[in-house]
Design a protein around this motif. Structure first.
Motif, mmCIF file in Angstrom:
data_model
loop_
_atom_site.group_PDB
_atom_site.id
_atom_site.type_symbol
_atom_site.label_atom_id
_atom_site.label_comp_id
_atom_site.label_asym_id
_atom_site.label_seq_id
_atom_site.Cartn_x
_atom_site.Cartn_y
_atom_site.Cartn_z
ATOM 1 N N UNK A 1 0.833 -1.197 0.000
ATOM 2 C CA UNK A 1 0.000 0.000 0.000
ATOM 3 C C UNK A 1 0.871 1.251 0.000
ATOM 4 N N UNK A 2 0.549 2.217 -0.853
ATOM 5 C CA UNK A 2 1.276 3.478 -0.901
ATOM 6 C C UNK A 2 0.693 4.415 0.151
ATOM 7 N N UNK A 3 1.317 4.453 1.320
ATOM 8 C CA UNK A 3 0.787 5.219 2.436
ATOM 9 C C UNK A 3 0.907 6.719 2.200
ATOM 10 N N UNK A 4 1.906 7.152 1.428
ATOM 11 C CA UNK A 4 2.111 8.587 1.232
ATOM 12 C C UNK A 4 0.882 9.241 0.611
ATOM 13 N N UNK A 5 0.225 8.562 -0.322
ATOM 14 C CA UNK A 5 -0.991 9.104 -0.916
ATOM 15 C C UNK A 5 -2.211 8.775 -0.063
ATOM 16 N N UNK A 6 -2.246 7.564 0.457
ATOM 17 C CA UNK A 6 -3.393 7.131 1.260
ATOM 18 C C UNK A 6 -3.581 8.005 2.496
ATOM 19 N N UNK B 1 1.644 10.394 -12.350
ATOM 20 C CA UNK B 1 0.491 11.247 -12.113
ATOM 21 C C UNK B 1 -0.739 10.366 -11.929
ATOM 22 N N UNK B 2 -1.552 10.695 -10.915
ATOM 23 C CA UNK B 2 -2.692 9.868 -10.537
ATOM 24 C C UNK B 2 -3.978 10.683 -10.639
ATOM 25 N N UNK C 1 6.959 8.617 -3.119
ATOM 26 C CA UNK C 1 7.334 8.930 -1.736
ATOM 27 C C UNK C 1 6.608 10.166 -1.240
ATOM 28 N N UNK C 2 6.409 11.163 -2.123
ATOM 29 C CA UNK C 2 5.654 12.372 -1.789
ATOM 30 C C UNK C 2 4.732 12.699 -2.953
ATOM 31 N N UNK C 3 3.649 13.442 -2.650
ATOM 32 C CA UNK C 3 2.643 13.768 -3.657
ATOM 33 C C UNK C 3 2.240 15.232 -3.542
ATOM 34 N N UNK C 4 1.834 15.824 -4.684
ATOM 35 C CA UNK C 4 1.346 17.200 -4.703
ATOM 36 C C UNK C 4 0.143 17.286 -5.636
ATOM 37 N N UNK D 1 -8.018 0.608 -3.415
ATOM 38 C CA UNK D 1 -6.693 0.555 -2.826
ATOM 39 C C UNK D 1 -5.659 1.084 -3.795
ATOM 40 N N UNK D 2 -4.631 1.708 -3.261
ATOM 41 C CA UNK D 2 -3.472 2.099 -4.060
ATOM 42 C C UNK D 2 -2.314 1.228 -3.627
ATOM 43 N N UNK D 3 -1.782 0.480 -4.563
ATOM 44 C CA UNK D 3 -0.635 -0.362 -4.291
ATOM 45 C C UNK D 3 0.492 0.014 -5.230
ATOM 46 N N UNK D 4 1.711 -0.155 -4.784
ATOM 47 C CA UNK D 4 2.847 -0.042 -5.676
ATOM 48 C C UNK D 4 3.709 -1.271 -5.508
ATOM 49 N N UNK D 5 4.251 -1.751 -6.627
ATOM 50 C CA UNK D 5 5.147 -2.888 -6.592
ATOM 51 C C UNK D 5 6.493 -2.434 -6.040
#
Length: 380
Positions: free
Chosen positions: A28-33, A65-66, A81-84, A361-365
């Motif tokens: 799970x990508x916690x930075x966005x979640x 980009x999401x 790692x970070x999002x804007x 859910x947002x997941x990253x490999x």
């Protein structure tokens, strides 16, 4: 039902940066979640945001980009790692005036990037189509699907791979639109295309020939209307799979729900269409139409209800379904099931006691090049 996989980002192959396990494991990508602004997201609700699309940069493997349903456009330059937020210029006409420009409630769906000029982006928004020429820092509205008191859904976008000003839009219940000037003007193309009994429309441009365009069209009753192709960049169209043969998609009256099309990365004459199943058309659809039932070993097939078909740089077919994501490296071999560490499955009413709702859910490999977003409609 849980598990409608609506967006896949296949890995980019790079000689300078190793790819780890091509989607075999996820986290799970916690930075966005954990973004504080998620409290305002509405697409599925704050606890279950709908993640519609992901867009990678072809030259910067850590840049992504999401598009979050009623949650805005989010950008990361460091592999998540970070999002804007990047929604400046977007406007949600469906919101009260005081909230219309709130970045956290914008409703982007499909985002596409011109591979020849990656700073040029197109976004299918609930309020129309938007364009950015600065990598998403600012957006301008280029198309409105509102007419006659009704807002027609824009279900698909297709950018010409070598021409950032050439764009196609599949506007459901209306038709196929084309712009040749960066969205300053649009034309509804009709020569050879149906103008009645038209519902959901999916369009795509062949990667090997920018003049070859495909459109998979559903009828109002949810069945197949036909598969059409253009050899002159959308000016005229030819029906290559009428209802009788296109029924191989097996929509079962639900083309409004699962319909996707992808042109082959090696030849413009071959195209894949997904509905409940997958059909491959060769020789511009005139040579053969083969219903594919990818197996994952032991006689177990890829889950039905196909939402996404896309090819990666290694020419492998990635398949997004109601039951998760699969990768088909060689069509003479079994497909690879990539759902072992994804909480994806399919529950049916009466068996699971499903009552509706969304789980997203947002997941990253382990490698950012294997990034994946999943939106899973249903109750858990």
């Amino acid at each position: 039902m849980i598990g409608a996989f609506t967006s896949i980002v296949p890995p980019l192959i790079s000689a300078s940066v190793p790819v780890r396990d091509f989607g075999h494991s996820w986290q799970l990508n916690r930075a966005l979640w954990d973004q504080p602004g998620r409290a305002e997201w509405m697409g599925g609700g704050n606890p279950a945001p709908g993640l519609h699309s992901v867009c990678l940069h072809p030259d910067r493997p850590d840049e992504v980009m999401v598009a979050v349903s009623c949650g805005g456009v989010w950008h990361s330059a460091d592999a998540g790692a970070t999002w804007a937020l990047r929604t400046r210029g977007m406007k949600a006409a469906y919101m009260p005036p005081e909230e219309a420009e709130n970045p956290n409630v914008q409703d982007p769906h499909r985002i596409q990037r011109c591979t020849a000029q990656p700073h040029v982006l197109w976004c299918q928004h609930h309020g129309g189509i938007w364009r950015s020429t600065d990598g998403g820092l600012t957006w301008s509205k280029r198309f409105s699907s509102y007419t006659g008191g009704y807002e027609y859904p824009v279900h698909s976008l297709a950018v010409s791979p070598g021409a950032p000003n050439t764009m196609y839009a599949g506007v459901s219940y209306w038709g196929v639109f084309r712009s040749l000037d960066g969205g300053a003007s649009w034309t509804r193309v009709t020569s050879g295309l149906p103008t009645t009994d038209v519902a959901r429309i999916q369009v795509t441009v062949a990667p090997t020939d920018p003049n070859r365009v495909y459109a998979a069209i559903a009828a109002v009753n949810g069945n197949v209307r036909g598969l059409y192709t253009s050899a002159n960049a959308g000016t005229t169209w030819t029906l290559i799979a009428p209802t009788a043969t296109a029924a191989a998609w097996n929509c079962n009256t639900q083309c409004w729900y699962d319909l996707t099309v992808a042109a082959s990365p090696t030849t413009a004459d071959n195209v894949y269409v997904g509905g409940v199943t997958i059909t491959k058309y060769t020789g511009n659809g005139l040579s053969s139409a083969v219903v594919l039932n990818p197996q994952t070993g032991g006689g177990v097939g890829v889950h039905w209800d196909i939402h996404v078909l896309t090819f990666d740089a290694a020419k492998r077919l990635w398949i997004g379904t109601d039951g998760g994501v699969y990768r088909w490296d060689d069509q003479s071999q079994p497909a690879v099931n990539l759902n072992k560490t994804l909480g994806l499955t399919q529950f049916y009413p009466g068996i699971s006691g499903s009552t509706g709702g969304y789980l997203c859910l947002l997941y990253t490999s382990p490698s950012p090049r294997d990034g994946l977003l999943s939106r899973m409609p249903s109750s858990a």
